[in-house]
Design a protein around this motif. Sequence first.
Motif, PDB file in Angstrom:
ATOM      1  N   SER A 116      40.982 -36.185  34.964  1.00 16.41           N
ATOM      2  CA  SER A 116      40.600 -37.587  34.845  1.00 16.41           C
ATOM      3  C   SER A 116      41.715 -38.426  34.221  1.00 16.41           C
ATOM      4  O   SER A 116      41.677 -39.641  34.267  1.00 16.41           O
ATOM      5  CB  SER A 116      39.314 -37.731  34.038  1.00 16.41           C
ATOM      6  N   MET A 125      20.372 -30.749  26.292  1.00 17.08           N
ATOM      7  CA  MET A 125      21.201 -31.931  26.494  1.00 17.08           C
ATOM      8  C   MET A 125      20.367 -33.078  27.044  1.00 17.08           C
ATOM      9  O   MET A 125      20.564 -33.540  28.167  1.00 17.08           O
ATOM     10  CB  MET A 125      22.353 -31.590  27.430  1.00 17.08           C
ATOM     11  N   ILE A 175      38.466 -35.602  30.649  1.00 11.56           N
ATOM     12  CA  ILE A 175      37.105 -35.608  30.125  1.00 11.56           C
ATOM     13  C   ILE A 175      36.157 -35.281  31.271  1.00 11.56           C
ATOM     14  O   ILE A 175      36.194 -35.933  32.319  1.00 11.56           O
ATOM     15  CB  ILE A 175      36.746 -36.997  29.548  1.00 11.56           C
ATOM     16  N   HIS A 176      35.330 -34.262  31.061  1.00 20.00           N
ATOM     17  CA  HIS A 176      34.337 -33.893  32.063  1.00 20.00           C
ATOM     18  C   HIS A 176      32.938 -34.007  31.474  1.00 20.00           C
ATOM     19  O   HIS A 176      32.729 -33.673  30.315  1.00 20.00           O
ATOM     20  CB  HIS A 176      34.526 -32.441  32.522  1.00 20.00           C
ATOM     21  N   ARG A 216      30.527 -40.776  20.564  1.00 24.29           N
ATOM     22  CA  ARG A 216      29.170 -41.171  20.917  1.00 24.29           C
ATOM     23  C   ARG A 216      28.557 -41.973  19.779  1.00 24.29           C
ATOM     24  O   ARG A 216      28.612 -41.563  18.626  1.00 24.29           O
ATOM     25  CB  ARG A 216      28.309 -39.926  21.174  1.00 24.29           C
ATOM     26  N   VAL A 264      29.162 -32.502  31.267  1.00 24.38           N
ATOM     27  CA  VAL A 264      28.640 -31.136  31.358  1.00 24.38           C
ATOM     28  C   VAL A 264      27.117 -31.169  31.446  1.00 24.38           C
ATOM     29  O   VAL A 264      26.479 -32.125  31.017  1.00 24.38           O
ATOM     30  CB  VAL A 264      29.069 -30.276  30.146  1.00 24.38           C
ATOM     31  N   ILE A 286      28.975 -44.001  24.867  1.00 20.97           N
ATOM     32  CA  ILE A 286      30.294 -43.424  24.631  1.00 20.97           C
ATOM     33  C   ILE A 286      31.304 -44.563  24.560  1.00 20.97           C
ATOM     34  O   ILE A 286      31.382 -45.393  25.470  1.00 20.97           O
ATOM     35  CB  ILE A 286      30.689 -42.461  25.775  1.00 20.97           C
ATOM     36  N   VAL A 326      25.938 -38.512  27.943  1.00 28.07           N
ATOM     37  CA  VAL A 326      26.802 -38.517  26.743  1.00 28.07           C
ATOM     38  C   VAL A 326      27.445 -37.155  26.491  1.00 28.07           C
ATOM     39  O   VAL A 326      28.294 -37.040  25.611  1.00 28.07           O
ATOM     40  CB  VAL A 326      26.021 -38.922  25.474  1.00 28.07           C
ATOM     41  N   TYR A 327      27.049 -36.140  27.258  1.00 30.60           N
ATOM     42  CA  TYR A 327      27.605 -34.804  27.020  1.00 30.60           C
ATOM     43  C   TYR A 327      28.885 -34.628  27.821  1.00 30.60           C
ATOM     44  O   TYR A 327      28.859 -34.547  29.041  1.00 30.60           O
ATOM     45  CB  TYR A 327      26.555 -33.730  27.316  1.00 30.60           C
ATOM     46  N   GLN A 328      29.977 -34.660  27.090  1.00 27.54           N
ATOM     47  CA  GLN A 328      31.298 -34.664  27.702  1.00 27.54           C
ATOM     48  C   GLN A 328      32.190 -33.740  26.907  1.00 27.54           C
ATOM     49  O   GLN A 328      32.043 -33.603  25.696  1.00 27.54           O
ATOM     50  CB  GLN A 328      31.878 -36.079  27.661  1.00 27.54           C
TER      51      GLN A 328
END
Lengths: 397, 397
Positions: B19, B240, A125-126, B120, A128, B125, A116-118
């Motif tokens: 992306s 994270m 969108i990456h 989120r 991380v 997501i 979920v860490y983007q």
Amino acid sequence: MKNFLTTALLLLTALCANSQQVHWSGSPLLSPEINPDNSVTFRLFAPNASQVEVVGDFLSQQLIDSPFGKVEVPGSASLVKDENGVWQYTSAPLSSEFYIYNLVVDGLRIADPSNVYQLRDVSSIHNVFIVPGERGDLYAVNSVPHGSLTRRWYNSETLDMNRRITIYTPPGYESSKEDYPVLYLLHGMGGDEEAWPMLGRTAQIMDNLIAEGKAKPMIVVMPNGNAIQEAAPGESTQGMTAPTMNLPKTMEGSYEKAFPDIVKFVESNYRVKNDKSHRAISGLSMGGFHSLHISKEYPDLFDYIGLFSAAIMPLTETPSSFYEDTDKKLEVQFQKNPKLYWIAIGKDDFLYNANVDFRKKLDENKYDYTYFENGEGHIWRNWRIYLSMFVPMLFQD
Amino acid sequence: MKNFLTTALLLLTALCANSQQVHWSGSPLLSPEINPDNSVTFRLFAPNASQVEVVGDFLSQQLIDSPFGKVEVPGSASLVKDENGVWQYTSAPLSSEFYIYNLVVDGLRIADPSNVYQLRDVSSIHNVFIVPGERGDLYAVNSVPHGSLTRRWYNSETLDMNRRITIYTPPGYESSKEDYPVLYLLHGMGGDEEAWPMLGRTAQIMDNLIAEGKAKPMIVVMPNGNAIQEAAPGESTQGMTAPTMNLPKTMEGSYEKAFPDIVKFVESNYRVKNDKSHRAISGLSMGGFHSLHISKEYPDLFDYIGLFSAAIMPLTETPSSFYEDTDKKLEVQFQKNPKLYWIAIGKDDFLYNANVDFRKKLDENKYDYTYFENGEGHIWRNWRIYLSMFVPMLFQD
């Protein structure tokens, strides 16, 4: 009751639209997993896929030729499918960093559904992740006092616009009666007031450096540097339109001319030390260009200037009157002896040669500046490093 | 130079890890596209895929049976591939709303790579979009004065923890000398201090209602309701890690007992009207449960109470001493005549019957409350509606 509610909500979530992937065993699929040796395992449940790759800046980057010189592209690696349809790849042990990646499934680049860490970088969108250790820990949330991060709006009289701005105040700001120095921190092309706080990990870096006693407590002001925009994509009256790198009025003087509106706003809304020796300005790429021109235009405003991978241009080719007489104005600025004029760039940056030329000009005039050069190119990894190096040099006397 | 830089950066972005999908014609692929008739077109470039679907809450939802009663699941629709490998689907004209969706490619649920607007929800997501009109406009950023949204930390002495909290201050707060009323707004299970500001569009709703004169300017406090957490996933020293719905200590009294720490923090850090008639508390699901119990435990604190799809439980089954004597405490609370006790729930909510039972108890005791019932179930769409209805009723005299 707690169990009833949890179970009901889990069921509801599972039925509805849960993108978190679940392993065939029923437990959530963990991706990425940072292993004890700092290798990282990526997983994707995609039994129907023919090929799954991970593309990221933790894989050896390639330098390829482009019309603008060599540019870095992230490496890729193939995931391998097991008998349950779970694809997996484990990297070599990685050095401590804040990394970005995407997955590519049969040619389709996606965000890892289990992570979920983007972050958004312009229009991409990456995912991380952080590999712990010296550098990663500097970008992580630690058990230290935390500053506040505020998204608010200021009125730019010059641009005739209400504009969004992100402001970090250091731990203790609200409860103290002290006045604080201010760093103005500018983003690059395609960025906005969300770039430094999100991709740049500014609040985490500041909290950690201040806690370690390596940086003075300071306010960090992160404005939107696109004169045409009220706010970041999705945060303005433009609505949820596709972000673009290609905005008008980003490097033609409008923003730089309007910059005193920001200083005025900050100095009338925050407890600040409002003299030159307590103001710093720095930025990456286009923000480095802005820092160069704003600081030379207002030579009494900033005692600390930081150019991070700055988009320094052949100065004669520029269109705005704001850029006229740059050499003369630089002379005035350097005659006033700024306490720190810091230039940093990576060896592989496509703007490297422009920075060489600029330094040559400074050298010829015997202007005093400090230079730092490292590896790699025009990437956030370098800008976080430069911020982490620049901040400890500020306001030390 | 501007063109040089833009082109170089565009190239760099394209080579690296963009992306954002690009159509075969070279222009970015637009997805979702809101058409003039408010139908919405979704597109995905995936020439190798065999099946692409869109799953979202704008498609007719199905009610299915579960051990907990009927639950809603979002509908799905198939995209159709053209000769260039671009999949496409256009919905029927949609009513004005803030919608969520995902794409499903050969069984793999992903975020739409062309849509950077994502949120989120616990561990999922979702992409989001707004269809304009009366309701969508209430959730959009409009040309109105904007409040400030701050992420900061407070010390909970009771929980012995520094904890993150999100605070909305209304337009003009910083420049006025006025004192303001306060709404404490609580999230549900699996949520945190990011739930209301992100999924709930709180700042946009407040800005718009205040600008229309429909709500009093007020401070909105959005705490983290998970007693075990310092902060939302990714924002704490836990790093994270994968978010989970299944946290300990969410409904056993710890958080409710510690709630006065939050009130104390707010009232000593903000210019507030610190009496019962200027404090409101409301929450969704678990947050409704928290609002019920906090307001009954401290009957002199809140004059306005809102239970949104509240997780009202059979009160005898609860473990904490905090929930003992609830009937007696409710009696005390209602003897003190709160100005508004508002209960809202959707007809299809799996908690509907629990709310019927609770209202029956209130009715039997002739306690004064207001009830609102609409369609649909345990979903954010309803909670944004309830917030939009609740806020205009606050602090009106």
